[in-house]
Design an enzyme around this catalytic site. Sequence first.
Site, mmCIF file in Angstrom:
data_model
loop_
_atom_site.group_PDB
_atom_site.id
_atom_site.type_symbol
_atom_site.label_atom_id
_atom_site.label_comp_id
_atom_site.label_asym_id
_atom_site.label_seq_id
_atom_site.Cartn_x
_atom_site.Cartn_y
_atom_site.Cartn_z
ATOM 1 N N GLN A 10 5.027 -43.252 134.623
ATOM 2 C CA GLN A 10 4.086 -44.159 133.966
ATOM 3 C C GLN A 10 4.814 -45.249 133.160
ATOM 4 O OE1 GLN A 10 0.208 -42.571 132.424
ATOM 5 N NE2 GLN A 10 1.339 -40.647 132.359
ATOM 6 N N ASP A 31 19.697 -38.011 140.269
ATOM 7 C CA ASP A 31 18.863 -36.818 140.150
ATOM 8 C C ASP A 31 19.128 -36.155 138.806
ATOM 9 O OD1 ASP A 31 17.549 -34.414 140.361
ATOM 10 O OD2 ASP A 31 18.244 -33.994 142.399
ATOM 11 N N THR A 57 7.649 -33.195 133.076
ATOM 12 C CA THR A 57 6.434 -33.286 132.273
ATOM 13 C C THR A 57 5.400 -32.226 132.626
ATOM 14 O OG1 THR A 57 5.529 -34.931 133.813
ATOM 15 C CG2 THR A 57 6.719 -35.763 131.880
ATOM 16 N N TYR A 120 8.311 -26.351 127.344
ATOM 17 C CA TYR A 120 8.428 -27.805 127.456
ATOM 18 C C TYR A 120 8.886 -28.412 126.132
ATOM 19 C CZ TYR A 120 6.996 -32.692 127.563
ATOM 20 O OH TYR A 120 6.979 -34.057 127.450
ATOM 21 N N TRP A 145 0.223 -38.204 124.403
ATOM 22 C CA TRP A 145 -0.998 -38.472 125.173
ATOM 23 C C TRP A 145 -0.898 -39.782 125.970
ATOM 24 C CZ3 TRP A 145 -5.961 -36.864 122.032
ATOM 25 C CH2 TRP A 145 -5.772 -35.589 121.478
#
Length: 282
Positions: A10, A31, A57, A120, A145
């Site tokens: 994103q 990578d 994520t 995470y 968010w």
Amino acid sequence: MILVFSQTGQVARELQRRAPEARYLGRDEADLTDPDACARAILMIRPSAVINAAAWTAVDRAEDEEALATRINADAPGAMARACAGLGVPFVQISSDYVFDGTGTRPFKPNDPTGPLGAYGRSKCAGEEAVRAAGGSYAILRTSWVFSAHGSNFVKTMLRLGRSRERLSVVADQVGGPTPAGAIAEACLTIAEALIHDPNLSGTYHLSGTPDVSWATFARAIMAEAHLPCEIAEIPSSAYPTPARRPENSRLDCADLANFGLTRPDWRRELPHIIHEIGDTP
């Protein structure tokens, strides 16, 4: 020339809009499961600054694959930061509200103690520590968010479900700041440029959208903006169990952004543009 790790995420997609002249490395060239390869790419390209917009994520999957998540979110950024330190160029690392335990109601400050609730968060916290330990010029930018017209995110999920359902149950006891990916991209570029000229600005910063809301309130705003009649029913987190615990308080104190002339973005202004780009506005 700025080097960016990630081509399709994103933030990376938004970076490409704002800085098409930068060099973007995808998995085929760097990578993140091979930290040494990431470091070699930096040493070979010798950029003026590096932005790491790549990460693991998958929050829930990290509970079962913590070693791999840590390699991508901690070992790779650490190797990148050390390579940058060796070249004397700044490194910008995107981190997460998940490094905190989510207790209380006040916004977390950058220097507050961390206390991740799951794998995470632990991987992102370890990444922060590795970047700081590298000894170079750096900025850790924690955000929350993230949403955009690209990839997978809450806005796209709500639009998809809202088109086919009359009612959705959405968690209402988790509060945070929805953050447009474009604002993160702009901040990364601004911070990278500032660090090139003033390494003393190195440190940990917060960027999240304003105002802070619950997921349920955010969902209602999405439905209203897209003119979807889907009703949003508020539920507690306990009614929607997930493998990984989510922080109830994801509020972030972003005051230190003023060091770069930045302010919190108003997600309500960006939401219509993003929904229009997704193509869901009737």
